[in-house]
Write an enzyme that holds these catalytic residues in place. Structure first.
Site, PDB file in Angstrom:
ATOM      1  N   ASN A 119       0.955  -0.842   0.053  1.00  0.00           N
ATOM      2  CA  ASN A 119       0.417   0.037  -0.242  1.00  0.00           C
ATOM      3  C   ASN A 119       0.853   1.361  -0.142  1.00  0.00           C
ATOM      4  O   ASN A 119       1.558   1.659   0.717  1.00  0.00           O
ATOM      5  CB  ASN A 119      -1.206  -0.276   1.505  1.00  0.00           C
TER       6      ASN A 119
ATOM      7  N   ARG B  73      -2.711  -2.131  -3.976  1.00  0.00           N
ATOM      8  CA  ARG B  73      -3.801  -1.383  -3.055  1.00  0.00           C
ATOM      9  C   ARG B  73      -4.395  -0.408  -4.225  1.00  0.00           C
ATOM     10  O   ARG B  73      -2.822   0.364  -4.488  1.00  0.00           O
ATOM     11  CB  ARG B  73      -3.686  -0.575  -1.797  1.00  0.00           C
TER      12      ARG B  73
ATOM     13  N   ARG C 105     -10.077  15.927   5.090  1.00  0.00           N
ATOM     14  CA  ARG C 105     -11.106  17.012   3.776  1.00  0.00           C
ATOM     15  C   ARG C 105     -12.079  16.797   4.711  1.00  0.00           C
ATOM     16  O   ARG C 105     -12.776  16.680   5.562  1.00  0.00           O
ATOM     17  CB  ARG C 105     -10.643  15.438   3.495  1.00  0.00           C
TER      18      ARG C 105
ATOM     19  N   GLU D 184      -8.576  -4.004   6.044  1.00  0.00           N
ATOM     20  CA  GLU D 184      -7.860  -4.736   4.146  1.00  0.00           C
ATOM     21  C   GLU D 184      -7.248  -5.158   3.204  1.00  0.00           C
ATOM     22  O   GLU D 184      -7.198  -5.951   2.124  1.00  0.00           O
ATOM     23  CB  GLU D 184      -8.004  -3.031   3.217  1.00  0.00           C
TER      24      GLU D 184
END
Ligand code: AMP
Length: 402
Positions: A9, A94, A242, A381
């Site tokens: 990742n 990923r 964000r 994940e």
């Protein structure tokens, strides 16, 4: 020599990795996990075993900077030297964006790389970093099978209407649609729900992935029917840095009236907003919680986060036509007792019967019937990437054998 899968990742200056053994007929099994950070400057490597105990580490001086390529080659050589020799037989990556084309993980070849490069404009802050190690492996370890696993793919089950923006149709043809992200996390949660409650796995569930990035996903019978992130990973909930969903008119105001460049506007929305922007203190929920009693801005940031989660849960429950269960996951969802309690008590219409002691203990079940149940389920994940990588390899071998 033990064959292993590597899961990567990659970020702009970091490379997270996990190494999995592949016992016959069983789930991939984590052996080591680690991180290179500070790449391009004073880089640091740390690796831990599956229980989290540190095994090895190394620091490079800033006068001797290493990048992703050196980090990757260091990892391969470390694997061959540390204790029993482990030889990577495939690498799973990923990749944030699979666009319209990739609804499943895919074995990487030059054509796939080209198609993934064409998606860079859809995820300019993440996709280039995800692709870099793929190119490095093709150059430095030719012949190594690589599988790209997408954050968007899990949401390809959504209906056309759920993914459509009310824009002129040519925009949809250009690929401007809702994609949704955090799909590897939702895939994992969907895959384990049956172990917690089989009825839940078949039912209407909202999953709250609340980490530094945050989104919600509506699962019906385990498949995604709606999610809060859309075209980009900016949409939906406020996040660590964000903004989440904002009125598109604000962007014009920033460009026209404030005379910000598109790059500066983008930087504000991605890196200076969310919990950090509202609090003016931090994007880290632990810090905000520790200050919330005395600091009005820390409290406002948390209150907004919880309020927006509640409103978006309402929207997803409408899309599902009801709710049987709510699952909290990722850094905040798994660890912040207060956020879970505030979200549920802020939804009196939903009828959650919050069990405070179970919530304080971290669940797994934190609300019991007669209304919808609620759960804390740690996400994984990387395991999904390992599973997907292995299934692509197995399918390739089956094809060769037939
Ligand atoms: P992630 O992106 O999933 O690693 O999640 C990062 C977020 O989880 C940050 O806002 C952290 O402050 C938050 N987090 C991690 N541990 C805790 C904790 N024990 N209590 C509250 N928030 C936490």
């Amino acid at each position: 020599m033990i064959p292993v899968l590597i899961v990567l990742n990659a970020g702009s200056s970091s490379l997270k990795f996990q190494v999995f053994d592949m016992p016959d007929g069983a789930e991939p099994e984590l052996v080591w996990k680690g991180l290179y950070e500070g790449l391009g400057g004073s880089a640091h490597f740390i690796v831990k075993d599956a229980s989290g105990a540190p095994l090895d580490e190394m620091t490079w001086s800033s006068g001797d900077p290493i990048g992703h390529e050196e980090a990757l080659m260091h990892l391969v050589s470390w694997l061959s030297r540390f204790r029993e020799e482990r030889r990577p037989i495939a690498i799973g990556h990923r990749v944030v964006h699979g666009g319209d084309a990739f609804s499943k993980p895919v074995l990487v070849d030059d054509g796939v790389i080209q198609r993934l490069e064409a998606l860079v404009p859809l995820a300019p802050l993440h996709q280039p970093h995800n692709l870099e190690p793929i190119r490095i492996v093709r150059r430095r370890l030719p012949g190594m099978p690589q599988v790209a696993c997408f954050d968007t793919a899990f949401h390809q089950t959504q209906s056309d209407i759920a993914t459509l923006f009310a824009l002129p149709s040519g925009m949809r043809e250009r690929g401007v649609r809702r994609y949704g992200f955090h799909g590897l996390s939702y895939d994992y949660i969907s895959s384990v729900l049956k172990d917690y409650d089989p009825r839940l796995a078949a039912g209407r569930v909202v999953v709250a992935h609340l980490g530094n990035g945050a989104s919600l996903c509506a699962l019906n019978g385990g498949t995604s029917v709606a999610t809060t992130m859309g075209f980009s990973a900016l949409d939906g909930l406020p996040m660590g840095t964000r903004c989440g969903a904002i009125d598109a008119g604000i962007v014009f105001y920033m460009l026209r009236e404030m005379k910000l460049s598109p790059e500066d506007a983008e930087r504000m929305l991605y890196t200076k907003s969310g919990l950090l922007g509202v609090s003016g203190i931090s994007n880290d929920m632990r810090i905000l919680r520790s200050k919330a009693k005395g600091d009005v801005n820390a409290k406002r940031a948390i209150d907004l986060f919880v309020y927006r989660i509640g409103r978006e849960i309402g929207s997803l429950v409408a899309a599902l036509g009801g709710i049987d269960g709510l699952v909290f996951t990722a850094g905040i969802g798994e660890n912040d007792v207060a956020t879970r309690a505030e979200v549920m008590t802020g939804l009196p219409w939903a009828g959650f019967n919050l069990h405070e002691a179970a919530n304080s203990a971290g669940g797994p079940q934190i609300a019991f019937g007669p209304g919808p149940t609620a759960w804390v389920i740690p996400t994984n994940e990387e395991l999904v990437i390992a599973r997907q990588t292995r299934s692509v390899l197995d399918a390739g071998q089956a094809r060769l054998a037939s």
